[in-house]
Design an enzyme around this catalytic site. Structure first.
Site, PDB file in Angstrom:
ATOM      1  N   SER A 238     -10.267  -0.497   0.922  1.00  0.00           N
ATOM      2  CA  SER A 238      -8.837  -0.761   0.840  1.00  0.00           C
ATOM      3  C   SER A 238      -8.348  -0.291  -0.530  1.00  0.00           C
ATOM      4  O   SER A 238      -9.147   0.085  -1.389  1.00  0.00           O
ATOM      5  CB  SER A 238      -8.579  -2.254   0.973  1.00  0.00           C
ATOM      6  OG  SER A 238      -9.009  -2.898  -0.215  1.00  0.00           O
ATOM      7  N   LYS A 239      -7.041  -0.348  -0.705  1.00  0.00           N
ATOM      8  CA  LYS A 239      -6.472   0.081  -1.995  1.00  0.00           C
ATOM      9  C   LYS A 239      -7.110  -0.681  -3.139  1.00  0.00           C
ATOM     10  O   LYS A 239      -7.366  -0.147  -4.210  1.00  0.00           O
ATOM     11  CB  LYS A 239      -4.964  -0.147  -1.997  1.00  0.00           C
ATOM     12  CG  LYS A 239      -4.210   1.028  -1.430  1.00  0.00           C
ATOM     13  CD  LYS A 239      -3.016   1.383  -2.305  1.00  0.00           C
ATOM     14  CE  LYS A 239      -2.526   2.779  -1.964  1.00  0.00           C
ATOM     15  NZ  LYS A 239      -1.460   2.821  -1.002  1.00  0.00           N
ATOM     16  N   ARG A 240      -7.346  -1.976  -2.899  1.00  0.00           N
ATOM     17  CA  ARG A 240      -7.882  -2.800  -3.972  1.00  0.00           C
ATOM     18  C   ARG A 240      -9.306  -2.381  -4.378  1.00  0.00           C
ATOM     19  O   ARG A 240      -9.708  -2.518  -5.514  1.00  0.00           O
ATOM     20  CB  ARG A 240      -7.873  -4.269  -3.541  1.00  0.00           C
ATOM     21  CG  ARG A 240      -7.318  -5.150  -4.616  1.00  0.00           C
ATOM     22  CD  ARG A 240      -7.345  -6.609  -4.268  1.00  0.00           C
ATOM     23  NE  ARG A 240      -8.648  -7.088  -3.881  1.00  0.00           N
ATOM     24  CZ  ARG A 240      -8.846  -7.978  -2.925  1.00  0.00           C
ATOM     25  NH1 ARG A 240      -7.830  -8.463  -2.261  1.00  0.00           N
ATOM     26  NH2 ARG A 240     -10.048  -8.394  -2.632  1.00  0.00           N
ATOM     27  N   ASP A 241     -10.043  -1.846  -3.397  1.00  0.00           N
ATOM     28  CA  ASP A 241     -11.409  -1.408  -3.718  1.00  0.00           C
ATOM     29  C   ASP A 241     -11.418  -0.069  -4.433  1.00  0.00           C
ATOM     30  O   ASP A 241     -12.433   0.357  -4.952  1.00  0.00           O
ATOM     31  CB  ASP A 241     -12.239  -1.196  -2.438  1.00  0.00           C
ATOM     32  CG  ASP A 241     -12.292  -2.434  -1.589  1.00  0.00           C
ATOM     33  OD1 ASP A 241     -12.597  -3.487  -2.135  1.00  0.00           O
ATOM     34  OD2 ASP A 241     -12.026  -2.324  -0.377  1.00  0.00           O
ATOM     35  N   GLY A 242     -10.315   0.645  -4.351  1.00  0.00           N
ATOM     36  CA  GLY A 242     -10.297   1.959  -4.993  1.00  0.00           C
ATOM     37  C   GLY A 242      -9.878   3.081  -4.072  1.00  0.00           C
ATOM     38  O   GLY A 242     -10.022   4.244  -4.411  1.00  0.00           O
TER      39      GLY A 242
END
Ligand code: GLU
Length: 460
Positions: A238-242
């Site tokens: 996801s965006k949060r993971d990169g």
């Protein structure tokens, strides 16, 4: 000749999964003197193709992926696709289907109710009658009624699908616009693509595309379907993971060398080597070595690689790279030797250029507070600093080495251990007990500023 392509649907920016696919295709072409093409899959006309294409090219330019030949836009090739659709109709390999959406939905519901897999019942496949009026037909391919579609995927191994499962799928919508699998097949064939490396989300499209290759008499390329990139807990990135845009990594201070090295190792390996420069990637990359297991995105590994490439970078390149980051105005007034000393001292202590820029500020801006609790013997520290101010001359600041000599002379004169001098000096200069070397700090700040900081500290 090995000919590969990257075929993005223009979605606004290039994310790292896309860049990895592009990189694999690029490297394979370069590894054997082949060609690498870019094709923009923009038949979905409402998207903002121009901006998205520019964003892709900007990211390619940053990381240094050069494309061969012209960029192909599917939206400009509708006439070509229509010609091939007509050819299949003329040869009796495709047919018009007049079933309306509602009819199709009713059929599917009935099938579902009977516990069957919903699928088109081929009712217009051999239709000879008068078509219903007022219905714009779709065009469907005549898929084989029996047998199987088989291919050897370079990553997944043998893939086999029963032909009857493929249905007589639509190749042109009722408005005449060809469907995704059709245009991909035509383009890959006309562009003479020999090897298709793409995400395994496209694996289920491949048997359909193979049927089209066969119907059109085109040579079937080699396929490599690469597993997705997962996060460290095994879920979709996801965006949060990169899962960010490629240029976001630039803005965060990652070097292109680190990002490419990181991406090439997500799903590909060569012996147990971890560090690859672009030259080595081009030399060693072979899609045969793509892994069939999903790869895991580790932010720590990216940082580790970035630290590695920062350490390898000479001060001159760092200066150029830091242009995109906010440096304190004082940096420009330093001499080239001072700038180099500072960047050389910092480069092994930071993970990104952004961090490096903020460390430059930390050194060049006078400390706002002091870690006085780290000083065990305050009286001695004051004594040492006073003596230092009295002893240091402007000449000592002509190089890091001359500062080294001066500091050692002072330690010998006062009978001090290194820590008894360096710790108070560091706290007076930088406010904190950690940081780059004291000599490097003194040299970077220069005689005037160093003395100002020492006096300011003593005045406290
Ligand atoms: N346009 C497709 C995508 O962006 C890729 C198609 C392909 O590589 O065959 O996912």
């Amino acid at each position: 000749m090995v000919t590969t392509r990257f075929a993005p649907s223009p979605t606004g920016h290039l994310h790292i999964g896309g860049l990895r696919t592009a990189l694999f295709n690029y490297l394979y072409a370069r590894s054997c003197g082949g060609r690498f093409h870019l094709r923009i899959e923009d038949t979905d006309l409402d998207r903002n193709v121009k901006e998205a294409t520019e964003a892709i090219l900007k990211a390619f330019k940053w990381v240094g992926l050069e494309v061969d030949g012209e960029i192909l836009y599917q939206s400009k090739r509708l006439d070509i696709y229509k010609r091939y659709i007509q050819q299949l109709l003329d040869e009796g390999k495709a047919y018009h289907c007049y079933m309306s959406k509602d009819e199709l939905e009713t059929l599917r519901e009935t099938q579902r109710a009977q516990g069957l897999t919903p699928r088109y019942d081929r009712r217009y496949r051999d239709f000879k009658g008068t078509p219903p009026s007022g219905v714009a037909p779709v065009v469907r391919i005549k898929a084989p009624l029996s047998g199987e579609v088989r291919f050897k995927d370079g990553v997944k191994g043998e893939v086999c699908v029963q032909a009857e499962e493929l249905d007589d799928f639509v190749i042109a919508r009722s408005n005449g616009v060809p469907t995704y699998n059709f245009v991909v097949t035509i383009d890959d064939a006309l562009m003479e693509i020999s090897d298709v490396i793409r995400g395994d989300d496209h694996l289920s499209n491949t048997p359909k595309q193979i049927l089209l290759y066969q119907a059109l008499g085109f040579k079937i390329p080699n396929f490599y379907h690469v597993p997705m990139i997962l996060n460290e807990s095994g879920h979709k990135l996801s965006k949060r993971d990169g899962a960010m845009g490629v240029m976001d990594y630039k803005a965060l201070g990652y070097l292109k060398e680190a990002l490419l090295n990181f991406l090439v190792r997500l799903g590909w390996s060569h012996k147990d080597q971890e560090i690859f420069n672009l030259q080595e990637m081009k030399k060693f990359f072979n899609p045969k070595d793509l892994n069939s297991a999903p790869s895991c995105f580790s932010p720590h590994k990216l940082e580790w690689l970035n630290s590695h490439y920062l350490k390898e970078s000479p001060a001159d390149s760092l200066k150029e790279l830091l242009v995109d980051f906010e440096l304190p105005s004082g940096f420009n007034t330093l001499s080239p030797a001072q700038q180099d000393t500072l960047l050389e001292a910092l480069k092994s202590r930071v993970a990104t250029l952004k961090e490096m820029a903020s460390e430059v500020s930390r050194v060049l801006n006078a400390p706002a507070s002091y870690a006085l609790d780290k000083l065990k013997n305050k009286a001695q520290a004051l004594e040492v600093l006073k003596t230092l101010i009295a002893c240091l001359s402007e000449k000592d600041f002509s190089s890091v080495d001359s500062l080294d000599v001066a500091l050692h002379a002072l330690m010998a004169k006062m009978g001090l251990k290194a820590g008894a001098l360096m710790l108070p000096l560091r706290i007076a200069l930088l406010g904190e007990a950690g940081g780059i070397g004291v000599k490097e700090t003194l040299f970077t700040l220069g005689y005037q500023t160093s003395l100002e900081r020492l006096r300011a500290f003593l005045a406290l």
